[in-house]
Design a protein around this motif. Structure first.
Motif, PDB file in Angstrom:
ATOM      1  N   SER A   5       0.837  -1.196   0.000  1.00 19.10           N
ATOM      2  CA  SER A   5       0.000   0.000   0.000  1.00 19.10           C
ATOM      3  C   SER A   5       0.874   1.248   0.000  1.00 19.10           C
ATOM      4  O   SER A   5       2.002   1.233   0.502  1.00 19.10           O
ATOM      5  CB  SER A   5      -0.904  -0.004   1.240  1.00 19.10           C
ATOM      6  N   THR A   7       0.496   3.639   1.785  1.00 21.51           N
ATOM      7  CA  THR A   7       0.633   4.112   3.162  1.00 21.51           C
ATOM      8  C   THR A   7       1.568   3.244   3.991  1.00 21.51           C
ATOM      9  O   THR A   7       1.766   3.511   5.170  1.00 21.51           O
ATOM     10  CB  THR A   7      -0.750   4.161   3.841  1.00 21.51           C
ATOM     11  N   ASP A   8       2.131   2.205   3.386  1.00 20.62           N
ATOM     12  CA  ASP A   8       3.036   1.327   4.114  1.00 20.62           C
ATOM     13  C   ASP A   8       4.305   2.071   4.517  1.00 20.62           C
ATOM     14  O   ASP A   8       4.758   2.998   3.837  1.00 20.62           O
ATOM     15  CB  ASP A   8       3.417   0.118   3.265  1.00 20.62           C
ATOM     16  N   VAL A   9       4.892   1.632   5.617  1.00 18.69           N
ATOM     17  CA  VAL A   9       6.184   2.134   6.075  1.00 18.69           C
ATOM     18  C   VAL A   9       7.207   1.024   5.873  1.00 18.69           C
ATOM     19  O   VAL A   9       7.009  -0.102   6.331  1.00 18.69           O
ATOM     20  CB  VAL A   9       6.125   2.539   7.562  1.00 18.69           C
ATOM     21  N   THR A  86       8.219   6.182   3.676  1.00 19.76           N
ATOM     22  CA  THR A  86       6.814   5.990   3.360  1.00 19.76           C
ATOM     23  C   THR A  86       6.428   7.040   2.332  1.00 19.76           C
ATOM     24  O   THR A  86       7.195   7.965   2.051  1.00 19.76           O
ATOM     25  CB  THR A  86       5.937   6.101   4.624  1.00 19.76           C
ATOM     26  N   ILE A  88       3.705   9.957   1.279  1.00 25.70           N
ATOM     27  CA  ILE A  88       2.636  10.842   1.756  1.00 25.70           C
ATOM     28  C   ILE A  88       2.334  11.851   0.654  1.00 25.70           C
ATOM     29  O   ILE A  88       3.244  12.534   0.172  1.00 25.70           O
ATOM     30  CB  ILE A  88       3.050  11.554   3.056  1.00 25.70           C
ATOM     31  N   GLU A 171       0.414  13.179   9.535  1.00 22.70           N
ATOM     32  CA  GLU A 171       0.093  11.897   8.901  1.00 22.70           C
ATOM     33  C   GLU A 171       1.178  10.863   9.188  1.00 22.70           C
ATOM     34  O   GLU A 171       0.877   9.700   9.482  1.00 22.70           O
ATOM     35  CB  GLU A 171      -0.069  12.089   7.396  1.00 22.70           C
ATOM     36  N   LEU A 172       2.429  11.274   9.109  1.00 19.13           N
ATOM     37  CA  LEU A 172       3.531  10.352   9.391  1.00 19.13           C
ATOM     38  C   LEU A 172       3.432   9.806  10.813  1.00 19.13           C
ATOM     39  O   LEU A 172       3.554   8.592  11.035  1.00 19.13           O
ATOM     40  CB  LEU A 172       4.866  11.074   9.195  1.00 19.13           C
ATOM     41  N   GLN A 174       0.822   9.561  12.723  1.00 17.01           N
ATOM     42  CA  GLN A 174      -0.332   8.669  12.861  1.00 17.01           C
ATOM     43  C   GLN A 174       0.007   7.280  12.322  1.00 17.01           C
ATOM     44  O   GLN A 174      -0.379   6.258  12.894  1.00 17.01           O
ATOM     45  CB  GLN A 174      -1.549   9.225  12.107  1.00 17.01           C
ATOM     46  N   ARG A 175       0.716   7.237  11.204  1.00 17.44           N
ATOM     47  CA  ARG A 175       1.086   5.933  10.628  1.00 17.44           C
ATOM     48  C   ARG A 175       1.990   5.128  11.561  1.00 17.44           C
ATOM     49  O   ARG A 175       1.999   3.899  11.519  1.00 17.44           O
ATOM     50  CB  ARG A 175       1.803   6.136   9.283  1.00 17.44           C
ATOM     51  N   LEU A 176       2.760   5.846  12.376  1.00 17.84           N
ATOM     52  CA  LEU A 176       3.645   5.166  13.314  1.00 17.84           C
ATOM     53  C   LEU A 176       2.938   4.829  14.623  1.00 17.84           C
ATOM     54  O   LEU A 176       3.553   4.269  15.535  1.00 17.84           O
ATOM     55  CB  LEU A 176       4.876   6.037  13.596  1.00 17.84           C
ATOM     56  N   ARG A 179      -0.710   9.089  18.033  1.00 22.11           N
ATOM     57  CA  ARG A 179      -1.840   9.987  17.803  1.00 22.11           C
ATOM     58  C   ARG A 179      -1.566  11.370  18.365  1.00 22.11           C
ATOM     59  O   ARG A 179      -2.001  12.381  17.800  1.00 22.11           O
ATOM     60  CB  ARG A 179      -3.107   9.400  18.450  1.00 22.11           C
TER      61      ARG A 179
END
Length: 395
Positions: A5, A7-9, A86, A88, A171-172, A174-176, A179
């Protein structure tokens, strides 16, 4: 087979090829240098640099870059911290990420500026995430490369200014899985950090910055003598020593040809700022090692980001929203030899909850490189005050 995806890291690793390093060394050997500056031989200290980087100093660093410097050691340092990438908004974002083993760690994103890079923070990440003192504040540390810098992607269209970068950092995080988080930055990183605190208070717990840009139109009435001197220093910098910023804001492509094609030109362009902006008597190497400065310059060189990094000035120079206010707690540190210094009375108009104000007796624009241990201590103290403010207001 599963398609990754967007959005994958992903874990990231870079190894410069022998061909790229041989090309660098060849260009260094073949460099055509100008004659020596016409500054009087009797001049010393900063006056020696009044026409830019002195020829003898540049020759010495170029010689070491070609015969003594080892880029692969820096690659190993980055790997030891942990590197990832990732995508973005269609752009690849590179970052270091070091998770602390302690359960009380708080997420922290740290943003560099120009002419810096992630090299500014490589020597402080472990101390912040894994302190020897069990009572010290501790953090999960994320250090992204700004768009157009280092191993992040080079934008192919306009739009990647500081507002968009701040949104990308949210956004970065949040992906990690973070929050809510803290933020630190200086130079362009200070602008991004200010925007994070002002635009995203639902995610940003508080900030620490070494660049507290004031709102326009502040008066010098009521300022102390030291604060007036700060204001005069900043005005002098903007009027007489910011030609590099105006060039990169108006013609990044033009200067970019030299920065991408000539390693000596790139080195001189960056070394000049390190010399002027560090708290030293003469050479920046009084406080910053040649290796670490060359880590930074070589990162620009190998990634061909001399032009793309300059474009942050085209996108965002003098564009911080004058009406932006930061209502989350802020810790502000102003070093005496930094290029922009804001009196506290001015800073209060933008930063509404200053949890800690600190003005050390020494230090310049690159505190994490000039004095890593002192920088870590100041950052810990500042963020501890921010967290205490949060705790006080939430009870």
């Amino acid at each position: 087979m599963t398609t990754p995806s967007s959005t994958d890291v992903h874990a990231f690793e870079f190894r410069a090829s022998d061909a790229d390093l041989d090309d660098l060394h060849s260009r260094l050997r073949a460099a055509r240098l100008p004659e020596s500056e016409t500054v009087s031989p009797s001049e010393s200290g900063r006056r020696r640099w009044s026409q830019g980087v002195p020829l003898a100093d540049l020759q010495e660093v170029v010689g070491y870059w070609r015969t003594g410097y080892d880029w692969h050691k820096f690659e190993d340092r980055l790997d030891a911290v942990g590197q990832f990438r990732t995508i973005i908004d269609g752009l690849g974002i590179h970052f270091m990420h070091c998770r602390s083993a302690r359960v009380d760690a708080v997420p922290l994103i740290m943003t560099h500026g120009w002419p810096g890079s992630i090299a500014e923070f490589v020597d402080v990440v472990d101390a912040l995430a894994n302190p020897d003192d069990p009572g010290a504040p501790v953090f999960h540390v994320v250090v992204p490369s700004l768009p157009g810098f280092g191993f992040s992607g080079r934008p192919s269209a306009t739009g990647w200014g500081t507002e968009k970068i701040a949104a990308a950092w949210v956004e970065l995080m949040q992906r990690l899985g973070y929050r809510k988080f803290l933020a630190h930055g200086g130079d362009w990183g200070g602008v991004v950090t200010t925007i994070l605190g002002g635009r995203f208070p639902e995610h940003v717990l508080g900030i620490h910055t070494t660049l507290a840009q004031a709102t326009p139109g502040m008066t010098t009435e009521g300022l102390t003598a030291d604060e007036r001197r700060w204001a005069e220093d900043t005005r002098d910098f903007r009027l007489h020593r910011s030609a590099y910023a105006k060039q990169q804001a108006t013609g990044p492509q033009t200067v970019g040809y030299s920065l991408v094609d000539s390693p000596v030109g790139l080195l001189a362009w960056i070394l000049d700022k390190f010399a002027e902006w560090t708290d030293t008597e003469d050479s920046p190497f009084e406080t910053i090692s040649r290796d670490r400065l060359l880590d930074n310059v070589t990162l620009y060189w190998l990634t061909r980001t001399g032009a793309s990094s300059a474009r942050i000035y085209y996108e965002s120079h003098d564009s911080l929203d004058p009406n932006l206010r930061v209502d989350v707690p802020a810790a502000i540190t102003t070093y005496p030899h930094d290029i922009e210094k804001t009196p506290r009375a001015w800073a209060r108009h933008r930063f509404r909850r200053i949890a800690r104000w600190h003005a050390p007796e020494s230090g310049g624009h690159f505190p994490s490189l000039e004095n890593p241990q002192g920088f870590v201590g100041d950052l810990r103290d500042g963020l501890a005050a921010v967290m205490a403010e949060i705790g006080t207001r939430s009870t």
